[in-house]
Structures are given as structure tokens and as C-alpha cells.
Design a protein around this motif. Structure first.
Motif, PDB file in Angstrom:
ATOM      1  N   ILE A  54      36.330  45.990  41.331  1.00  0.00           N
ATOM      2  CA  ILE A  54      35.657  45.438  39.946  1.00  0.00           C
ATOM      3  C   ILE A  54      34.413  46.306  39.839  1.00  0.00           C
ATOM      4  O   ILE A  54      33.293  46.121  40.524  1.00  0.00           O
ATOM      5  CB  ILE A  54      35.776  44.041  39.775  1.00  0.00           C
ATOM      6  CG1 ILE A  54      37.145  43.456  40.104  1.00  0.00           C
ATOM      7  CG2 ILE A  54      35.164  43.690  38.389  1.00  0.00           C
ATOM      8  CD1 ILE A  54      37.112  41.820  40.112  1.00  0.00           C
ATOM      9  N   GLU A 120      41.382  47.546  31.764  1.00  0.00           N
ATOM     10  CA  GLU A 120      42.133  48.082  33.179  1.00  0.00           C
ATOM     11  C   GLU A 120      42.277  49.335  33.257  1.00  0.00           C
ATOM     12  O   GLU A 120      42.421  50.142  32.015  1.00  0.00           O
ATOM     13  CB  GLU A 120      43.627  47.377  32.982  1.00  0.00           C
ATOM     14  CG  GLU A 120      43.532  45.942  32.909  1.00  0.00           C
ATOM     15  CD  GLU A 120      43.225  45.389  34.220  1.00  0.00           C
ATOM     16  OE1 GLU A 120      43.551  45.914  35.347  1.00  0.00           O
ATOM     17  OE2 GLU A 120      42.492  44.173  34.223  1.00  0.00           O
ATOM     18  N   ARG A 145      39.175  47.339  37.622  1.00  0.00           N
ATOM     19  CA  ARG A 145      38.812  46.772  36.240  1.00  0.00           C
ATOM     20  C   ARG A 145      37.280  47.257  35.823  1.00  0.00           C
ATOM     21  O   ARG A 145      36.582  47.418  36.987  1.00  0.00           O
ATOM     22  CB  ARG A 145      38.748  45.119  36.383  1.00  0.00           C
ATOM     23  CG  ARG A 145      40.063  44.529  36.568  1.00  0.00           C
ATOM     24  CD  ARG A 145      40.104  43.115  36.583  1.00  0.00           C
ATOM     25  NE  ARG A 145      41.099  42.482  36.915  1.00  0.00           N
ATOM     26  CZ  ARG A 145      42.524  42.192  36.050  1.00  0.00           C
ATOM     27  NH1 ARG A 145      42.282  42.142  34.793  1.00  0.00           N
ATOM     28  NH2 ARG A 145      43.339  41.543  36.455  1.00  0.00           N
ATOM     29  N   TYR A 637      45.203  38.967  30.199  1.00  0.00           N
ATOM     30  CA  TYR A 637      44.244  39.776  30.247  1.00  0.00           C
ATOM     31  C   TYR A 637      42.971  39.253  29.631  1.00  0.00           C
ATOM     32  O   TYR A 637      41.639  39.679  30.014  1.00  0.00           O
ATOM     33  CB  TYR A 637      44.997  41.018  29.392  1.00  0.00           C
ATOM     34  CG  TYR A 637      43.830  42.308  29.403  1.00  0.00           C
ATOM     35  CD1 TYR A 637      43.702  43.054  30.345  1.00  0.00           C
ATOM     36  CD2 TYR A 637      43.240  42.239  27.967  1.00  0.00           C
ATOM     37  CE1 TYR A 637      42.533  44.289  30.041  1.00  0.00           C
ATOM     38  CE2 TYR A 637      42.293  43.172  27.880  1.00  0.00           C
ATOM     39  CZ  TYR A 637      42.087  44.260  28.946  1.00  0.00           C
ATOM     40  OH  TYR A 637      41.080  45.386  28.776  1.00  0.00           O
TER      41      TYR A 637
END
Length: 804
Positions: A54, A120, A145, A637
Motif C-alpha cells: 500500500i 487498485e 493499492r 472498494y
């Protein structure tokens, strides 16, 4: 009780196989076919280790890449690693870069732009070698991400408007954060998936209204409308769920009889899998029916995997009726049926497929008295032997002395060489490399030194080795995106779409592996293809990077000399042909990671220009369009995006309030550099490793003295680049990670998520290694991750510590 009675009928005979090397003489035909087939199906194996999963805008993705499996004829040809970042909604590269690869190894970092859209992404790694399909021979993808931490001078909002006629519009409102006044002429870009992009501006009221019917959301995953708002250099993104009908989620059940078939009156272990139509593993409980009669209650675990035993009867039909499954998920209209029961056939039963140095199996048959058993991995035949199958079946013990560690198959063939049954197993699972990670403390203060000790062993003996190791905030890792080296190399490159493990490192759970090998087959191989023959050797090539000179006046009538500046050799030259065309060697294009190449041709009077033809730009675009992305539920999401912003990333939110001042160079959207990419940090270091992209950076001045990375000073000689020079990113030489020791007092907070990264971490002959680094100004839990090679084994390990 029924199974026990029937099982007693199968009084199995027992056969002990000789060591496998004594049976090689019988495998000539299948061995030669399999060798040719393996060569034709060869795919070089590339692995990429990143520092986390991330990221936020303006961060760097630190990576280390290795060729794990490579043909001897292709390994010298892998000259560079190509990295590209592909968003799930657009599926076109938003950033791509090349990095030098030597002896199958590459490392470096990819800088995320300050204005990158949250969402994404797939980080796609490949090399310069292309297969017969004009796509990379070696390919690796990593899901990541990206979350935005920008704070702009304006606030924006998106509101869905729907009238009685069913028209759906999205209203974008932009206002000044301080005064609350409407922001006029803010630049807008709106899209959904790979639909067309709508460009517009806000009106005098700071508003813009867009009819959503112009978008096609069917191909988007997730089905989210994204709006990019830009005003006076500030960029914000809004995300709104597509206002259509809710996505239908159906329960998908699949059944896998051990060996491949259900054969009448032969007990069979059946693996089954439950997942949503989005591919998510789900826990399910169901009743097994024979005709209309319920005979068993079965269930799957949190990986969506389960098993049950059935003694099928000829002519009977079997189906499964779910009684418990996730709320909101629909059942398919068609019944969930098991495969048809065969009257004549063969099965094999392996009580323990995750094994050490030997394997036990049982072979049963109806209508067959003899079978040919082949032990192989679709690249090499290790054993082939005829078995006489008696009515009670036959037990077999296979010694695995000559079989390498990893996935292997036992295939049972009839007299014509056609496969009747197949079972996967994992050989030498107990032969492991183990790395222990020991931080010198469990809890640290901010900006405190951390010393970590590593001990590496292979089969319980100390061993030397190498690895990539990093340390980052624990909340920057996500289990569903985890790809450790062991699981990747031993399992996921070989198996078809293996379901993810809850903690990511499923290779360590033998129970999970037992279920997995029961429900999955080979990814790239099949007996039908193998027996078809005509397996030609692989065809591969390395597209060249070329170019040509465009004359300022007239035509090119003789070879022209092109000067390359900024590369690792400072100055190199390329000669064109008589028509002005030229071709680079890959070595000529290598350049320090923070620099670019500059090409000069002729003199200022001629005003020649250079055009570079880089085929890898088009190749990456093609590759991005065909890479599969998982379906994503838009509600999950968007909720995850909100949770990330409000909770997990709040500790680095303060990064966004720094006001960027100073100069903005041509080569950077987020910091000050000159035309060559050079900059000076706030500590007066030239091209400082630790402050790439810092808002306090400034361009260097010719003749001024600056500090150097690693110590010493240098007088800056200037850039010397003119407006007419052609610049090219080149092939980057990976840079080292800068570890800040906080020796220079500064009141500026250091909100750094990744606090340590070493792409080539080595162990001595005693298997020992250590690393030292400092915590930053972010408190919380940190995770150390290491992936590496120890002798003939691969290893992965992780550890944690806390910062208060």
C-alpha cells in the motif's frame, strides 16, 4: 458405516518401488516427448519483492527482482527489467521505467507521481526477451493499492442526481477551502473503467453536471466513476459508485474427485471448492444427495476448500444443496452436480500428498488389469513402471531420492499411453531453509536505532545465502496481495489459480496444501498437448531500441555522430548509417536512476533533432490491455478507500500539509531539479539519496560547492543542456536505499513508512547477518519481511516490532 464395509473388500497388495534411478531405461519415449514438450512450454520465471503493498502519492516503490528459472540459452539475453504501473480501471500504463539487469538480478525504485490517482493497480515486471506471441517470456505481476494524501486549496464533492425519467447525472462542486467561494474553471476529467474520458471545467458557480449515460460501466471493475479535479497545480480525486443495479453475486461450487474420476464402487476422496462469482473464497455448508436421498453433510473452510468421501454407485446421480452460505449471495439456477459415475475406470488415492522422501498411494481399477505409472513434473520423467492391478487394488511406495523438491505428479496411463488418473504431490516438503529474525528490542522510541540479527539454515545446517529484506509499517501490507518467494516459486507458478491463503503465506500450512493439491491441476501443462507431439523449440527475441536523425535542413547524406551525455560512462557516441538511422546497445542506455540521457547531434547551426523508437512502450501498452484483473465489488472498494484514509493512514496525513515552495524543474512534478535532474536538498547535499522529491529541494548552481552522498564535497560543473537536446529516460542503474541516522538535528518531522530496504542482503558462511536502521516519527507496528535463496532452497520470513 457404508464406507467401512466397502473398504474392507479392498484388501490391498503392497509393492515397494526400487530407487528411481534404476527405472530410467524404460522411459525413453515418454521422456523424450516430455523433454520436447517442456522446452516448447518453457517460460522463464521472474520474481519481484517490493517493500510493501500500500503506497501513497509521492512515495517510492522499492523492489528487487530475480530470474529464478531460466533457460541456459536465454539467461544472458535478459538485459533489463521493465516495470509499469497499470490501474485496474483504465488498464493502460500510467508509469513505466527500465532498470539494468545483470546475471538475472535487478533492483531500484519507482517514484509515484504526486498527482497519481488513488485506486487498485498492478505493478507489472518483465524483461526485454519476447516470446513467439510478442509478449514477455518472463512476467510477474504484483497487486498494490495507491492512496492519495494530498490536501489542496479547494474542496470538491460529487452528488448523484436522478430525475423521474431515470436520467442519472453526477454533480461536481468545487469551492475554495478557506473562503468557501465557488472555484471557477477548475479542470475536470471524468471516466469509468476504460470508457472515454470527459474533459470539462466548472462554471461560475463552481459546478459541473455530467450525464452518466455517456459512460459504459459494464467493463469496469470496480464500477466506480472517477473525477479528477485540477486547479492551480492542486489535484484531487473523487470516486462515486456507478448508479446502476447492484452486482449479482452467485455461489459457485466445484468438485474434484481424487485422481480425476468417480468410478463405481471405488471409495473416492472428493475435494470441493466454494467461492463467489467474483472469485472470493466463502465458507459454505451443504447436504450431499444421492438422487433424492441425503447421505452426508459437508462444509468448506475459510479458504473455501473442503473434502468428503463417497463410494459412488453406477447409475446414481449426486448433487450438493447448500444450506448455509454468505448473506446476499444467490444460488445458481442449475443444480450443483458431481461428475458422472464411470462403470469402467481407474482411481488413485494418496493419503498424504505433502510428503518427505517417500510417497504412499493406492491404485484401484474397474475394467483394467494393467496400467503404466509415470512419476514426473512435466519437464522430466523420474520413473515409469507397469503395475498389475488386482481386484483388491494395489499399494505402492515410491522412493523420492532422485526427485527435486517441489510439485510432482503421478499419472496412470492405459496401454495406448492415454491418461486415466493423475494425482499431484509435493516432494521433500520437510527439506526447508529457515531464517530467524531477532530485533534487539520489541518496542522502540521514535528515531531510535534498531539492530536486527538474522540466522539462516538449510536442512538445519548454517548456510550462506542472499535475500531482499525490508521494514515498513505493518498496516501497509495486505494479505490478499502477499506473494512470498516460497509460495510463488513452489506453488503459484505451477498451479491453476490457487485460492489465496488468509495470511498470504499458505506454503507453511500443510493442511491447506493438502486441500489445494486435491482441487488444483497443472497451470501450463496437459497430457493432451504432450501426446499431440510437434513441439517446436521456443522462439524468442529482444527488440532493439533504435532511432533516426531529422535534419534541420535538406537531407541526411552521410553518417552522423550522436553524442550521449549523462550515462554511466559519462560520454558515449553512436554513429548513424547514411540515411541517419541508428541502433543503441543496451549498455549505452544505462544511466544513474535520478538522471536522464541527453542526445546531441550535429552542431547548433545544423539544428538536427533525434527521434527515438522505443518498441517497449507499445509492448507495455499491449501487455497492460491483456493482463487479467480480479473483479472488485464497488461498495467494498469505496468503503476500503474511506477506511484507509480515515484510519490506517492518519499517521502520515501530516505529509500533505507541507506547502511546496521553490522551483519546479522540467523533470519533476513534485520537486525542484534542473534539466539534468540534479537537485540540492536542505542539507546542501547534491542529489541526496534521502530527500528525493522533498519540497525543500532546489536546483544546483554551477560553480557552487555541495556535499556528496557518502562524504566529501564537489564543485558543481553545471548541466549544460540546451532546449534542442533530446532527452531519454534510458535504462536506470538502481540506487541504494538511504537510511537516515538523524545525525543532523532537524525539527522537520520524518513521516517515513519504509524505514529500511536492502535489495541484496548477504549471509556469511555461518548463516549470520545483521542490519541497523532508525525508526521514523510514525508510531505503531512495523513489519520486517525477507525473501531469499539458501543453497538449493528458497526461504521467506517475517517479524514485527512496535514504535511508541
Amino acid at each position: 458405516m457404508t464406507f467401512n464395509i466397502v473398504a474392507m473388500k479392498y484388501l490391498l497388495t503392497f509393492i515397494l518401488f526400487l530407487c528411481l534411478q534404476h527405472a530410467y531405461g524404460q522411459t525413453d519415449d515418454i521422456s523424450s516427448r516430455m523433454a520436447a514438450y517442456a522446452l516448447a512450454k518453457n517460460s522463464d520465471q521472474l520474481y519481484l519483492h517490493t517493500d510493501k503493498h500500500i503506497y501513497t502519492n509521492n512515495e517510492q516503490i522499492w523492489f528487487s527482482a530475480w530470474m529464478l528459472q531460466c533457460g541456459s540459452d536465454s539467461v544472458p539475453l535478459h538485459h533489463f527489467l521493465s516495470l509499469m504501473l497499470v490501474p485496474a480501471d483504465l488498464q493502460v500504463p500510467v508509469k513505466q521505467q527500465k532498470f539494468a539487469m545483470n546475471n538475472g538480478y535487478s533492483y531500484g525504485s519507482l517514484q509515484l507521481p504526486d498527482s497519481i490517482a488513488p485506486g487498485e493497480y498492478k505493478l507489472v515486471a518483465s524483461t526485454n526477451i519476447m516470446g513467439a506471441d510478442s509478449l514477455p517470456l518472463a512476467l510477474f505481476t504484483q497487486d498494490i493499492r495507491v492512496r492519495s494524501l494530498r490536501q489542496s486549496e479547494f474542496v470538491a464533492a460529487a452528488t448523484l442526481l436522478e430525475d423521474t425519467a431515470g436520467r442519472k447525472d453526477l454533480l461536481i462542486t468545487v469551492r475554495n477551502k478557506t473562503s468557501g467561494q465557488p472555484v471557477r474553471d477548475a479542470e475536470l476529467s471524468l471516466w469509468c473503467g476504460n470508457s472515454k474520458v470527459i474533459n470539462a471545467r466548472t462554471d461560475k458557480n463552481g459546478m459541473y453536471r455530467q450525464n452518466l449515460l455517456v459512460f459504459t460501466a459494464a467493463s469496469a471493475s470496480p464500477a466506480v466513476v472517477i473525477a479528477k479535479i485540477k486547479h492551480k497545480g492542486d489535484v484531487e480525486y473523487l470516486q462515486h459508485k456507478w448508479p446502476g443495479a447492484a452486482l449479482v453475486r452467485e455461489l459457485d461450487l466445484r468438485f474434484y474427485p481424487e485422481g480425476g474420476s468417480l468410478v463405481s464402487e471405488i471409495p473416492c476422496t472428493i475435494g470441493w471448492e466454494s467461492k463467489s462469482s467474483f472469485g472470493e473464497a466463502v465458507i459454505t455448508q451443504a447436504v450431499l444427495f444421492e438422487g433424492q436421498r441425503p447421505i452426508d453433510t459437508i462444509k468448506t473452510n475459510e479458504q473455501g476448500l473442503g473434502r468428503f468421501v463417497l463410494v459412488p454407485r453406477a447409475g446414481a446421480t449426486y448433487q450438493v444443496k447448500p444450506i448455509k452460505w454468505p448473506a446476499g449471495m444467490l444460488l445458481k439456477q442449475a443444480p450443483y452436480t458431481l461428475p458422472t459415475v464411470l462403470v469402467q475406470g481407474m482411481t488413485c488415492s494418496v493419503p498424504k500428498a505433502i510428503t518427505g522422501d517417500s510417497l504412499r498411494l493406492s491404485v484401484f481399477a474397474n475394467g483394467y488389469s494393467q496400467v503404466n505409472m509415470v512419476v514426473h513434473n512435466f519437464r522430466r520423467v523420474f520413473n515409469q513402471q507397469a503395475l498389475s492391478v488386482k481386484p483388491g487394488g494395489v499399494r505402492v511406495l515410491v522412493l523420492l531420492n532422485e526427485i527435486p523438491k517441489g510439485l510432482t505428479a503421478i499419472t496412470l496411463l492405459d496401454s495406448n499411453g492415454r491418461p486415466l488418473a493423475e494425482r499431484l504431490f509435493f516432494a521433500h516438503y520437510n527439506h526447508k531453509a529457515v531464517c530467524t529474525i531477532t530485533p534487539d528490542q520489541k518496542v522502540y522510541e521514535k528515531r531510535q536505532k534498531v539492530t536486527v540479527s538474522f540466522q539462516l539454515s538449510n536442512n538445519q545446517q548454517p548456510v550462506t545465502g542472499f535475500a531482499a529484506v525490508g521494514c515498513a509499517q505493518a498496516n501497509r501490507f495486505e494479505h490478499s496481495k502477499h506473494q512470498d518467494l516460497e509460495s510463488f516459486a513452489y506453488l503459484y507458478t505451477e498451479l491453476q489459480d490457487a485460492p489465496p491463503y488468509r495470511t498470504g503465506d499458505g506454503f507453511r500450512d500443510a493442511g491447506y496444501l493438502e486441500d489445494l493439491l486435491l482441487v488444483r491441476g497443472w497451470r501450463r501443462y496437459s497430457w493432451q498437448e504432450l501426446l499431440a507431439g510437434n513441439h517446436n523449440p521456443p522462439v524468442f527475441n529482444s527488440p532493439a531500441i533504435t532511432g533516426y536523425v531529422v535534419p534541420g535542413e535538406g537531407k541526411i547524406r552521410k553518417p552522423v555522430s550522436i553524442t550521449l551525455l549523462g550515462g554511466q560512462n559519462s560520454v558515449t557516441f553512436v554513429k548513424t548509417d547514411a540515411k541517419g538511422r541508428f541502433q543503441f546497445s543496451f549498455d549505452q542506455l544505462q544511466v544513474p536512476q535520478e538522471k536522464k540521457l541527453f542526445l546531441l547531434t550535429g552542431d547548433k547551426i545544423e539544428k538536427n533533432t533525434v527521434v527515438i523508437e522505443d518498441p517497449y512502450v507499445a509492448l507495455n501498452k499491449k501487455l497492460a490491455s491483456v493482463i487479467p484483473f480480479n473483479k472488485t465489488d464497488p461498495d467494498k472498494y469505496l468503503q476500503y478507500a474511506q477506511d484507509m484514509m480515515l484510519a490506517d493512514l492518519k499517521k502520515v496525513k501530516q505529509l500533505a500539509v507541507v506547502t511546496v515552495k521553490g522551483y519546479r524543474g522540467a523533470n519533476s512534478t513534485f520537486s525542484a531539479t534542473n534539466a539534468c535532474g540534479d537537485f540540492v536538498c536542505s542539507y546542501n547535499k547534491l542529489n541526496c539519496y534521502g530527500h528525493v522529491g522533498d519540497p525543500g529541494n532546489r536546483p544546483p548552481v554551477k560553480g557552487q560547492t555541495y556535499r556528496m552522498n557518502g562524504g566529501g564535497v564537489i564543485v558543481y560543473a553545471g548541466c549544460g543542456m540546451g532546449e534542442n537536446n533530446k532527452e531519454y529516460e534510458g535504462i536506470k542503474l538502481g540506487k541504494e536505499f538511504y537510511v537516515d541516522d538523524f545525525s543532523e538535528a532537524s525539527g522537520v518531522p520524518k513521516y517515513i513508512s519504509t524505514i529500511y530496504w536492502s535489495p541484496m542482503f548477504t549471509f556469511d558462511k555461518d548463516g549470520k547477518a545483521s542490519a541497523s536502521f532508525y525508526t521514523s516519527d510514525i508510531s505503531g507496528r512495523y513489519r520486517i519481511v525477507i525473501n531469499g535463496v539458501a543453497g538449493n532452497n528458497l526461504f521467506y520470513a517475517t517479524s514485527f516490532f512496535d514504535v511508541k
